[in-house]
Design a protein around this motif. Structure first.
Motif, mmCIF file in Angstrom:
data_model
loop_
_atom_site.group_PDB
_atom_site.id
_atom_site.type_symbol
_atom_site.label_atom_id
_atom_site.label_comp_id
_atom_site.label_asym_id
_atom_site.label_seq_id
_atom_site.Cartn_x
_atom_site.Cartn_y
_atom_site.Cartn_z
ATOM 1 N N ASP A 162 30.988 -25.885 -26.561
ATOM 2 C CA ASP A 162 30.883 -24.838 -27.583
ATOM 3 C C ASP A 162 32.306 -24.323 -27.816
ATOM 4 O O ASP A 162 33.097 -24.253 -26.884
ATOM 5 C CB ASP A 162 29.995 -23.692 -27.067
ATOM 6 C CG ASP A 162 29.424 -22.838 -28.188
ATOM 7 O OD1 ASP A 162 28.200 -22.792 -28.329
ATOM 8 O OD2 ASP A 162 30.222 -22.212 -28.937
ATOM 9 N N TYR A 197 29.263 -14.157 -34.429
ATOM 10 C CA TYR A 197 28.614 -12.931 -33.935
ATOM 11 C C TYR A 197 29.196 -12.642 -32.550
ATOM 12 O O TYR A 197 29.929 -13.485 -32.007
ATOM 13 C CB TYR A 197 27.089 -13.034 -33.950
ATOM 14 C CG TYR A 197 26.450 -14.136 -33.135
ATOM 15 C CD1 TYR A 197 26.359 -14.070 -31.744
ATOM 16 C CD2 TYR A 197 25.913 -15.251 -33.766
ATOM 17 C CE1 TYR A 197 25.760 -15.082 -31.011
ATOM 18 C CE2 TYR A 197 25.317 -16.274 -33.031
ATOM 19 C CZ TYR A 197 25.246 -16.176 -31.650
ATOM 20 O OH TYR A 197 24.656 -17.175 -30.919
ATOM 21 N N TYR A 249 24.813 -23.550 -46.923
ATOM 22 C CA TYR A 249 24.318 -23.860 -45.574
ATOM 23 C C TYR A 249 23.272 -24.973 -45.660
ATOM 24 O O TYR A 249 23.347 -25.990 -44.964
ATOM 25 C CB TYR A 249 23.722 -22.603 -44.931
ATOM 26 C CG TYR A 249 22.937 -22.898 -43.670
ATOM 27 C CD1 TYR A 249 23.577 -23.346 -42.522
ATOM 28 C CD2 TYR A 249 21.546 -22.743 -43.640
ATOM 29 C CE1 TYR A 249 22.853 -23.636 -41.364
ATOM 30 C CE2 TYR A 249 20.821 -23.016 -42.488
ATOM 31 C CZ TYR A 249 21.481 -23.473 -41.359
ATOM 32 O OH TYR A 249 20.759 -23.765 -40.218
HETATM 33 N N1 LIG Z 1 17.947 -20.236 -35.166
HETATM 34 C C1 LIG Z 1 17.285 -20.716 -36.217
HETATM 35 O O1 LIG Z 1 16.285 -20.108 -36.676
HETATM 36 C C2 LIG Z 1 17.693 -22.004 -36.872
HETATM 37 C C3 LIG Z 1 16.945 -22.459 -37.965
HETATM 38 C C4 LIG Z 1 17.295 -23.660 -38.567
HETATM 39 C C5 LIG Z 1 18.361 -24.399 -38.081
HETATM 40 N N2 LIG Z 1 19.093 -23.925 -37.031
HETATM 41 C C6 LIG Z 1 20.218 -24.746 -36.555
HETATM 42 O O2 LIG Z 1 20.080 -24.913 -35.154
HETATM 43 C C7 LIG Z 1 21.362 -24.981 -34.541
HETATM 44 C C8 LIG Z 1 21.497 -23.942 -33.465
HETATM 45 O O3 LIG Z 1 21.300 -22.667 -34.055
HETATM 46 P P1 LIG Z 1 21.364 -21.305 -33.245
HETATM 47 O O4 LIG Z 1 20.382 -20.393 -33.839
HETATM 48 O O5 LIG Z 1 21.351 -21.580 -31.804
HETATM 49 O O6 LIG Z 1 22.822 -20.796 -33.703
HETATM 50 P P2 LIG Z 1 24.010 -20.185 -32.859
HETATM 51 O O7 LIG Z 1 25.038 -19.732 -33.848
HETATM 52 O O8 LIG Z 1 23.506 -19.194 -31.874
HETATM 53 O O9 LIG Z 1 24.552 -21.447 -32.060
HETATM 54 C C9 LIG Z 1 25.486 -22.366 -32.582
HETATM 55 C C10 LIG Z 1 26.620 -22.498 -31.571
HETATM 56 O O10 LIG Z 1 27.520 -23.477 -32.063
HETATM 57 C C11 LIG Z 1 28.844 -23.053 -31.798
HETATM 58 N N3 LIG Z 1 29.741 -23.678 -32.784
HETATM 59 C C12 LIG Z 1 29.829 -23.416 -34.109
HETATM 60 N N4 LIG Z 1 30.770 -24.173 -34.671
HETATM 61 C C13 LIG Z 1 31.290 -24.957 -33.678
HETATM 62 C C14 LIG Z 1 32.313 -25.933 -33.624
HETATM 63 N N5 LIG Z 1 33.018 -26.257 -34.702
HETATM 64 N N6 LIG Z 1 32.566 -26.540 -32.439
HETATM 65 C C15 LIG Z 1 31.886 -26.200 -31.326
HETATM 66 N N7 LIG Z 1 30.902 -25.252 -31.307
HETATM 67 C C16 LIG Z 1 30.611 -24.645 -32.474
HETATM 68 C C17 LIG Z 1 28.808 -21.539 -31.928
HETATM 69 O O11 LIG Z 1 29.837 -20.905 -31.181
HETATM 70 C C18 LIG Z 1 27.422 -21.199 -31.391
HETATM 71 O O12 LIG Z 1 27.473 -20.830 -30.033
HETATM 72 C C19 LIG Z 1 22.366 -24.833 -35.671
HETATM 73 O O13 LIG Z 1 22.735 -26.114 -36.105
HETATM 74 C C20 LIG Z 1 21.578 -24.134 -36.758
HETATM 75 O O14 LIG Z 1 22.093 -24.387 -38.028
HETATM 76 C C21 LIG Z 1 18.772 -22.752 -36.416
#
Ligand SMILES: NC(=O)c1ccc[n+]([C@@H]2O[C@H](COP(=O)([O-])OP(=O)(O)OC[C@H]3O[C@@H](n4cnc5c(N)ncnc54)[C@H](O)[C@@H]3O)[C@@H](O)[C@H]2O)c1
Length: 335
Positions: free
Chosen positions: A31, A37, A167
């Motif tokens: 990560d 956030y 997105y």
């Molecule tokens: N939570 C939801 O309801 C939801 C719904 C649809 C899709 N998603 C997808 O699921 C995945 C996880 O979502 P989440 O809710 O855990 O989000 P999140 O933001 O809590 O987790 C994503 C993590 O990825 C890390 N990150 C971002 N860019 C990065 C990079 N360039 N290199 C390394 N790390 C990086 C961030 O620091 C973060 O900790 C994402 O791909 C998101 O788009 C989530």
């Protein structure tokens, strides 16, 4: 078996890693711990996995103090050379790719962050899997790809050509990019379209956390489209069950590529969702009505029949139970 979980300090990545480690599977988590956030929440999730923030250095392995099958590496997926080195060294069996710039609204003001992490970063993951083959690449897509689609429930058989946010467009692009790599290089890929995930350790930019915080602080909550929205809220444990079941079942068709929905299949009106949070907190919300927001969709509803057929997937946590668990965690964590 060795599994790479990207985005491991994030909401879903943290829970996936925890489940895999509990099952005694070797996990390497990466990560970049960005500040989309509060980073404290990401560091606290890592602490739960036995990683002490003081020991974290860029591209340096940190062993978990409490979970012997877990190692963390702060690494950005846009850093291609270090990412390729990692794949070369570790020889992963499975990659669960969750790192991305998440959030619909943020993409209206910060489009470049999405292109960088979700397009360039995703391409690096595909290239890494091409150069250092894995048995299965499972990656996060999103229900937002259904965009302006009207027909419900949303099925993976439907065309998804009208995203209403960048997105969503990056997530749809990921599916197309994965198809080309599955076709050209025989990489087994499964894209999971997650439907509004909620639960303990959740995201502070999403409705459950925003609502809980404002209600507790006696501040108004923003209710968009006068509450005329429906979401297929899915409890985190059901998502984790789906991911861990499907990861062991790579597609084996001629083009080893598939897309699956993963959701609760029970859309809930926003008003009902707010009621449940109010009840769990024992406090009433002050509601401020706002018009529909750009980038948002009116309603989401997952048809999960394909996932069900493959894995017997069946969501088990109803809204009331899920909200109760979420609020219990929220109040304990923020106290
Ligand atoms: N939570 C939801 O309801 C939801 C719904 C649809 C899709 N998603 C997808 O699921 C995945 C996880 O979502 P989440 O809710 O855990 O989000 P999140 O933001 O809590 O987790 C994503 C993590 O990825 C890390 N990150 C971002 N860019 C990065 C990079 N360039 N290199 C390394 N790390 C990086 C961030 O620091 C973060 O900790 C994402 O791909 C998101 O788009 C989530």
């Amino acid at each position: 078996m060795k599994i790479l979980v990207t985005g491991v300090a994030g909401f879903i990545g943290f829970h996936v890693a925890k489940k895999l480690i509990d099952d005694n599977i070797e996990v390497i988590g990466i990560d970049n711990i960005n500040d989309y956030y509060p980073m404290t929440l990401k560091f606290d999730r890592l602490k739960e996995l036995g990683i002490q923030p003081d020991f974290i250095r860029y591209n340096n392995k940190v062993k978990s103090e409490t979970m012997k099958s877990f190692t963390f590496l702060r690494l950005d997926i846009t850093d291609e050379s270090h990412l390729l080195n990692l794949f070369n060294r570790e020889k992963f069996d499975i990659v669960i790719h969750l790192a991305a710039q998440a959030g619909v609204r943020y993409s209206l003001d910060n489009p470049k962050a999405y292109i960088k992490s979700n397009i360039e970063g995703f391409n690096n993951i595909l290239e890494a899997c091409r150069n250092f083959p894995v048995k299965h690449l499972v990656y996060a897509s999103s229900s937002s790809v259904y965009g302006m689609n009207k027909e419900q429930p949303f099925s993976v058989k439907h065309k998804v050509d009208s995203p209403v946010s960048l997105y969503a467009a990056t997530k749809k692009s990921n599916e197309l990019m994965a198809h080309s790599y599955s076709y050209l290089y025989n990489i087994p890929t499964t894209g999971l379209r997650f439907f509004t995930v909620y639960g303990p350790w959740g995201r502070p930019d999403m409705a459950p956390m925003l609502f809980a915080k404002s209600i507790i602080e006696g501040k108004p909550i923003k209710v968009f489209n006068n509450g005329n929205l429906e979401r297929d809220f899915t409890y985190i444990d059901d998502i984790i069950t789906g991911i861990t079941k499907i990861m062991s079942l790579p597609p084996c068709e001629k083009i080893p590529y598939r897309i699956l929905n993963i959701g609760n299949s029970k859309p809930v009106k926003l008003g009902e969702f707010i009621n449940e949070i109010e009840e769990a907190l024992g406090e009433k919300a002050i509601k401020e009505m706002y018009p529909m927001q750009d980038g948002d969709v009116y309603s989401t509803f997952a048809d999960v029949s394909e996932l069900q057929q493959l894995t017997n997937y069946k969501p088990t946590i109803a809204l009331k139970e899920g909200i109760t668990k979420f609020i219990k965690w929220y109040t304990a964590y923020f106290n």
